[in-house]
Scaffold this motif. Structure first.
Motif, short mmCIF file in Angstrom:
data_model
loop_
_atom_site.label_atom_id
_atom_site.label_comp_id
_atom_site.label_asym_id
_atom_site.label_seq_id
_atom_site.Cartn_x
_atom_site.Cartn_y
_atom_site.Cartn_z
N GLY A 92 8.30 28.16 86.57
CA GLY A 92 9.65 28.70 86.72
C GLY A 92 10.53 28.63 85.48
N GLN A 93 10.01 28.13 84.36
CA GLN A 93 10.82 28.11 83.13
C GLN A 93 11.12 29.54 82.67
N ARG A 94 10.19 30.44 82.93
CA ARG A 94 10.42 31.87 82.68
C ARG A 94 10.59 32.52 84.04
N ASP A 95 11.66 33.28 84.17
CA ASP A 95 12.01 33.84 85.47
C ASP A 95 11.60 35.31 85.54
N ASN A 96 10.44 35.54 86.13
CA ASN A 96 9.97 36.89 86.37
C ASN A 96 9.19 36.87 87.68
N PRO A 97 9.76 37.45 88.74
CA PRO A 97 9.12 37.34 90.06
C PRO A 97 7.70 37.92 90.10
N ILE A 98 7.44 38.97 89.35
CA ILE A 98 6.09 39.55 89.35
C ILE A 98 5.11 38.58 88.70
N MET A 99 5.46 38.08 87.52
CA MET A 99 4.55 37.16 86.84
C MET A 99 4.42 35.83 87.58
N LYS A 100 5.49 35.36 88.18
CA LYS A 100 5.42 34.12 88.94
C LYS A 100 4.41 34.27 90.08
N GLY A 101 4.42 35.42 90.75
CA GLY A 101 3.45 35.66 91.81
C GLY A 101 2.03 35.79 91.28
N MET A 102 1.88 36.39 90.11
CA MET A 102 0.55 36.58 89.53
C MET A 102 -0.09 35.26 89.12
N VAL A 103 0.70 34.32 88.63
CA VAL A 103 0.13 33.06 88.12
C VAL A 103 0.16 31.93 89.15
N ALA A 104 0.78 32.16 90.28
CA ALA A 104 0.98 31.08 91.27
C ALA A 104 -0.32 30.39 91.66
N THR A 105 -1.39 31.12 91.77
CA THR A 105 -2.65 30.52 92.23
C THR A 105 -3.60 30.15 91.10
N LEU A 106 -3.18 30.39 89.85
CA LEU A 106 -4.05 30.06 88.72
C LEU A 106 -4.09 28.56 88.47
N SER A 107 -5.29 28.03 88.29
CA SER A 107 -5.45 26.63 87.90
C SER A 107 -5.27 26.52 86.39
N ASP A 108 -5.23 25.30 85.88
CA ASP A 108 -5.15 25.11 84.43
C ASP A 108 -6.36 25.74 83.75
#
Length: 117
Positions: A73-89
């Motif tokens: 959430g340091q960068r606020d972009n709802p599309i990208m936040k949804g795209m990376v939500a399930t990505l592991s390290d």
């Protein structure tokens, strides 16, 4: 003086080694994991639409940092936040390795920076 130069050389070598250790990731796995990214950023990482950044050839650690910033959430972009939500390290390392390995078609910043027209 010789001792200082030796210690300095060792420090520089250690810094480069630790940077490469932090940038681990599988390019092949990253290509598979990045499939959802292709719609906006292109299969070759060189987005055609100027609203989407070109990822090809970007620094691996920069891409990792940006993806983590979208995720936390340091960068606020709802599309990208949804795209990376399930990505592991590991997923982030792999996707970053893939895009950073690609050749960039960006040879100039003309028309790629806001306000440059």
């Amino acid at each position: 003086m010789k001792r200082v130069l030796t210690l300095l050389s060792f420090g520089v070598a250690l810094a480069f080694a630790s940077t490469s250790l932090l940038a681990n990731g599988s390019i092949e796995n990253g290509k598979q994991k990045a499939a959802t990214c292709f719609a906006c950023h292109g299969t070759d990482g060189n987005a055609v639409d100027p609203q989407y950044p070109r990822l090809a050839g970007q620094y691996n650690l920069y891409l990792q940092r940006v993806l983590h910033e979208y995720k936390d959430g340091q960068r606020d972009n709802p599309i990208m936040k949804g795209m990376v939500a399930t990505l592991s390290d590991q997923d982030i390392e792999d996707v970053s390795a893939y895009f950073s390995s690609l050749p960039s078609k960006l040879d100039t910043l003309k028309d790629h920076v806001s306000g440059s027209k």
